[in-house]
Write a protein that holds these residues in place. Structure first.
Motif, short mmCIF file in Angstrom:
data_model
loop_
_atom_site.label_atom_id
_atom_site.label_comp_id
_atom_site.label_asym_id
_atom_site.label_seq_id
_atom_site.Cartn_x
_atom_site.Cartn_y
_atom_site.Cartn_z
N LEU A 1 70.53 -27.00 -28.13
CA LEU A 1 70.86 -27.38 -29.51
C LEU A 1 71.13 -28.87 -29.63
N THR A 2 71.75 -29.45 -28.61
CA THR A 2 72.01 -30.89 -28.64
C THR A 2 70.70 -31.66 -28.57
N ALA A 3 69.79 -31.21 -27.71
CA ALA A 3 68.47 -31.85 -27.62
C ALA A 3 67.71 -31.69 -28.93
N LEU A 4 67.78 -30.50 -29.53
CA LEU A 4 67.12 -30.26 -30.81
C LEU A 4 67.67 -31.18 -31.89
N ARG A 5 68.98 -31.31 -31.94
CA ARG A 5 69.60 -32.18 -32.95
C ARG A 5 69.11 -33.62 -32.79
N GLY A 6 69.04 -34.07 -31.55
CA GLY A 6 68.53 -35.41 -31.29
C GLY A 6 67.09 -35.57 -31.73
N HIS A 7 66.29 -34.54 -31.47
CA HIS A 7 64.88 -34.60 -31.85
C HIS A 7 64.72 -34.63 -33.37
N VAL A 8 65.44 -33.75 -34.04
CA VAL A 8 65.34 -33.65 -35.50
C VAL A 8 65.81 -34.94 -36.16
N LEU A 9 66.89 -35.51 -35.66
CA LEU A 9 67.44 -36.72 -36.27
C LEU A 9 66.82 -38.01 -35.71
N GLY A 10 66.02 -37.88 -34.65
CA GLY A 10 65.41 -39.06 -34.04
C GLY A 10 66.44 -39.95 -33.38
N ARG A 11 67.43 -39.33 -32.73
CA ARG A 11 68.53 -40.09 -32.14
C ARG A 11 68.52 -39.94 -30.63
N ILE A 12 68.25 -41.02 -29.93
CA ILE A 12 68.21 -40.98 -28.48
C ILE A 12 69.58 -40.70 -27.89
N ASP A 13 70.65 -41.10 -28.58
CA ASP A 13 71.99 -40.83 -28.04
C ASP A 13 72.27 -39.34 -27.94
N GLU A 14 71.69 -38.55 -28.84
CA GLU A 14 71.85 -37.09 -28.77
C GLU A 14 71.08 -36.53 -27.58
N ALA A 15 69.89 -37.07 -27.33
CA ALA A 15 69.12 -36.63 -26.16
C ALA A 15 69.86 -37.00 -24.87
N GLU A 16 70.46 -38.19 -24.86
CA GLU A 16 71.25 -38.59 -23.69
C GLU A 16 72.48 -37.70 -23.52
N ARG A 17 73.07 -37.30 -24.63
CA ARG A 17 74.21 -36.38 -24.57
C ARG A 17 73.76 -35.03 -24.03
N ALA A 18 72.59 -34.58 -24.45
CA ALA A 18 72.06 -33.32 -23.94
C ALA A 18 71.84 -33.40 -22.43
N ALA A 19 71.34 -34.55 -21.96
CA ALA A 19 71.15 -34.74 -20.53
C ALA A 19 72.49 -34.70 -19.79
N SER A 20 73.52 -35.31 -20.36
CA SER A 20 74.85 -35.27 -19.76
C SER A 20 75.40 -33.85 -19.72
N LEU A 21 75.16 -33.10 -20.79
CA LEU A 21 75.59 -31.70 -20.83
C LEU A 21 74.86 -30.87 -19.77
N ALA A 22 73.57 -31.15 -19.58
CA ALA A 22 72.81 -30.43 -18.56
C ALA A 22 73.38 -30.73 -17.17
N GLU A 23 73.76 -31.99 -16.94
CA GLU A 23 74.40 -32.35 -15.67
C GLU A 23 75.72 -31.59 -15.51
N ALA A 24 76.50 -31.53 -16.59
CA ALA A 24 77.77 -30.81 -16.54
C ALA A 24 77.55 -29.32 -16.27
N PHE A 25 76.49 -28.76 -16.84
CA PHE A 25 76.14 -27.36 -16.63
C PHE A 25 75.87 -27.12 -15.15
N VAL A 26 75.10 -28.01 -14.52
CA VAL A 26 74.83 -27.87 -13.08
C VAL A 26 76.12 -28.01 -12.28
N ASP A 27 76.98 -28.95 -12.69
CA ASP A 27 78.27 -29.11 -11.99
C ASP A 27 79.13 -27.86 -12.11
N GLN A 28 79.13 -27.24 -13.30
CA GLN A 28 79.95 -26.05 -13.54
C GLN A 28 79.37 -24.81 -12.87
N ALA A 29 78.05 -24.74 -12.80
CA ALA A 29 77.39 -23.53 -12.29
C ALA A 29 76.20 -23.89 -11.40
#
Length: 161
Positions: free
Chosen positions: A48-76
């Motif tokens: 959803l974070t990546a989608l929001r970035g895509h829809v709004l054309g905001r690279i910071d949202e895509a970068e946030r999605a990448a950070s969340l993916a890293e956190a997901f790997v750290d958590q699980a």
């Protein structure tokens, strides 16, 4: 009665749709903060974070999605879905070797081959390895007739692969 489509199909207003997206993301973020977010929830939050970035054309949202993916790997780290989420974001940023490594990690953790093949096919397409992508999409279509595999095959056929 005559149906007039001149104004286009009726859809949810953009303000409402974005509000719904933001509310869902906020709820998932709250669960992540409390440490109660499930693997499916982490995957949804990343997507959803990546989608929001895509829809709004905001690279910071895509970068946030990448950070969340890293956190997901750290958590699980033993959840193959975390590696798939990170692979998708790596592909988004054209970090193809990292994406492939994450898909290999997901395979080693037992992720369903069908999901892996879909992800690998998309990755192969992104780097121009059309013959490999075609083979994966063809096998997917033999296993399961669906729009995604069929449309990918048609796209590749138009390239002359």
């Amino acid at each position: 009665m005559r149906l007039d489509l001149a104004d286009g199909p009726a859809t949810t207003a953009d303000v409402i749709a974005m509000g719904n997206l933001d509310a869902r993301m906020e709820g998932l973020t709250g669960q992540a903060t409390r440490g109660s977010l499930t693997g499916d929830g982490w995957g949804e939050l990343v997507e959803l974070t990546a989608l929001r970035g895509h829809v709004l054309g905001r690279i910071d949202e895509a970068e946030r999605a990448a950070s969340l993916a890293e956190a997901f790997v750290d958590q699980a780290p033993n959840d193959p879905r975390s590696h798939v989420a990170r692979a998708r974001l790596a592909t988004h940023f054209h970090r193809f070797p990292a994406a492939l490594a994450d898909l290999d990690a997901a395979a080693a953790l037992g992720l369903d081959r069908r999901i892996l093949d879909e992800e690998r096919a998309a990755l192969h397409q992104a780097v121009g390895r059309y013959d490999e992508a075609l083979a994966l999409h063809h096998n997917a279509l033999l296993r399961r007739h669906d729009f995604s595999a069929l449309s990918a095959l048609r796209w590749l056929a138009n390239l002359g692969a």
